[in-house]
Design a protein around this motif. Structure first.
Motif, PDB file in Angstrom:
ATOM      1  N   GLU A 200     -11.873  25.749 -11.550  1.00 14.80           N
ATOM      2  CA  GLU A 200     -12.444  26.871 -10.923  1.00 14.80           C
ATOM      3  C   GLU A 200     -12.337  28.040 -12.399  1.00 14.80           C
ATOM      4  N   THR A 347     -16.543  18.224  -4.794  1.00 18.85           N
ATOM      5  CA  THR A 347     -16.400  19.588  -4.783  1.00 18.85           C
ATOM      6  C   THR A 347     -16.546  20.421  -6.010  1.00 18.85           C
ATOM      7  N   THR A 348     -16.339  19.898  -7.104  1.00 20.37           N
ATOM      8  CA  THR A 348     -16.761  20.565  -8.480  1.00 20.37           C
ATOM      9  C   THR A 348     -18.085  20.690  -8.544  1.00 20.37           C
ATOM     10  N   HIS A 351     -19.484  23.646  -6.462  1.00 24.69           N
ATOM     11  CA  HIS A 351     -18.927  24.862  -7.109  1.00 24.69           C
ATOM     12  C   HIS A 351     -19.734  25.226  -8.208  1.00 24.69           C
ATOM     13  N   HIS A 355     -22.666  28.325  -9.149  1.00 21.41           N
ATOM     14  CA  HIS A 355     -22.702  29.166 -10.409  1.00 21.41           C
ATOM     15  C   HIS A 355     -23.930  29.142 -10.949  1.00 21.41           C
TER      16      HIS A 355
END
Length: 469
Positions: A200, A347-348, A351, A355
């Protein structure tokens, strides 16, 4: 400067062979910006400067000790080092030895972090880690403490029959304080490193740098003269190709200087490459002709070609000075890497796609795409090739359609990204590109291994689009 008058015949000489003035100040400024950006990604400049400063202070401060030794009041000396020459030597040697060990540990941890970031995320994010100021300053403090202690150790003398003993009390006290500060810095560095290797934090760092670059490249101040590439003339309208003087990535271009040299030559320059593109020596990256039409003569073209070559900056690694797509590509690399069979970190990927969507949505209200640079007479001199928002959307979707549509969560986030872009595109500039990308996403979903019910929900979301009350 008044406009250059041209003859009617394109074959007659229409400019002198004088090499146009590129504007040294602008070139130095842009060259310095590229140099500073390059140095910021290196680990050695700040520690090297700290070592030089520490050695200089370590040489000069003992002379101040000599001058103040007999003049210092007892209230002051009570706070300074009170041991003899042997105690001072032992203390300085201990500090120097400890700093070597701590510095080695810090370098090792930094290298492990870089290796982890490269293997788990993307090799393109290593530049982000090596630009970390906390890492630079921590290494600088450790090495400065080491260099200062060794330098001061040279001035410590034991008493002999010929010389009086000397202890640089101020210098030794300062070395002790630097050692204490180094211990605190080591704890802070370990805490910072543990935070930085979190995905994150890394994504946020990449996003912040990319957002800063996009604000600089696509400034919303002024009213840029936006055009489409090749709109002014076709391929055969008297243009001659400008060949790249070197191989590597195009880092930045001083477009104001190009405009100046084009005005002095009475020419129009159209760039066919944008910062971030790979150039090959001898291969065209731009083209030029007379502003009023017609092909440049050999001498005028040679002078203009040399002048334009001085206005561009190339390198072996892409930087964020003018490269609008570098940060976007880094986020996409992280998303695609996370979706690879060896990582399987959906999940990465979700995310990272979030962005990407934030970057693209932030550009919806900014002027993007190629634009014209005009001289003082409002004559178009340079066509700057910048990526448009639809180009950046295509860059994102080209990779996400290949890698994200096999994972339910990544596919859902990609579809939501299209919906979000449609929502912020109130002027409808992206209506046609979004319809194309939605059709491609729908086709990919129909051929993906995602279950029928999940794919049906995503297809329904694509068809519905943004719902405005």
């Amino acid at each position: 400067m008044p406009p250059v008058k041209h003859h009617s015949s394109a074959t007659e000489p229409r400019a002198t062979a004088k090499k146009p003035n590129t504007g040294l100040t602008a070139r130095v400024r842009d060259g310095l910006a590229n140099r500073v950006d390059s140095l910021r990604s290196q680990l050695w400049p700040v520690p090297l400067a700290a070592i030089i400063l520490a050695v200089a202070i370590g040489q000069l401060l003992p002379y101040l000790d000599k001058e103040l030794d007999s003049r210092s009041a007892s209230e002051v000396t009570g706070w300074l080092f009170g041991g003899g020459p042997e105690a001072a030597s032992n203390l300085l040697q201990t500090i120097a030895g400890a700093m070597v060990t701590v510095t080695s540990l810090t370098f090792s941890l930094t290298m492990v972090t870089l290796q982890l970031a490269s293997s788990q995320f993307s090799p393109r994010v290593l530049r982000t880690f090596t630009r970390d100021r906390i890492v630079h300053n921590t290494l600088a403090l450790f090495l400065a403490t080491f260099a200062f202690s060794l330098t001061v150790l040279r001035s410590v003398r034991n008493a002999t029959d010929s010389f009086e003993g000397f202890v640089p009390r101020i210098s030794t006290t300062l070395a002790f304080l630097l050692a204490v500060a180094s211990v605190l810095a080591l704890v802070a560095f370990l805490s910072h490193l543990a935070r930085q290797i979190r995905v994150e934090s890394m994504l946020q760092t990449v996003f912040d740098e990319a957002e800063s670059t996009l604000k600089r490249v696509f400034a919303d101040t002024g009213d840029p003269d936006l055009v489409k590439p090749g709109v002014l003339a076709g391929p055969g309208a008297g243009f001659r190709p400008l060949e790249s003087p070197a191989s590597g990535f195009l880092l930045s271009v001083d477009y104001d200087a190009v405009c100046k040299v084009a005005a002095e030559a009475g020419a129009f320059v159209e760039f066919e490459s944008t910062p971030g593109d790979s150039l090959v020596r001898g291969v065209p990256f731009a083209r030029a002709r007379y502003s009023a039409g017609g092909e440049l003569g050999d001498e005028a073209f040679a002078a203009l070609s040399d002048a334009v070559a001085e206005c561009i900056f190339t390198g072996f690694e892409r930087t964020s000075v003018q490269d609008a797509t570098l940060g976007l590509q880094q986020l996409l690399d992280i998303a695609c890497k996370a979706l690879s069979p060896g990582i399987n970190d959906g999940t990465t990927a979700v995310h990272a796609i979030g962005h990407v969507s934030a970057l693209l949505c932030a550009l919806a209200e900014r002027p993007t795409g190629p634009y014209l640079v005009r001289d003082g007479t409002e004559t178009a001199r340079v066509l700057v090739l910048r990526p448009g928002l639809e180009d950046m959307l295509e860059l994102a979707m080209r990779q996400l359609l290949r890698y994200a549509m096999d994972d339910p969560r990544a596919a859902e986030r990609t579809v939501k990204m299209l919906v979000e872009l449609a929502w912020v595109d109130r002027a409808g500039k992206l209506a046609a590109p979004l319809r194309i990308q939605a059709g491609r996403a729908g086709q990919a979903l129909r051929h993906s291994p995602i279950s029928g019910s999940e794919a049906g929900k995503l297809l329904a979301l694509l068809d519905a689009g943004p719902q405005r009350d």
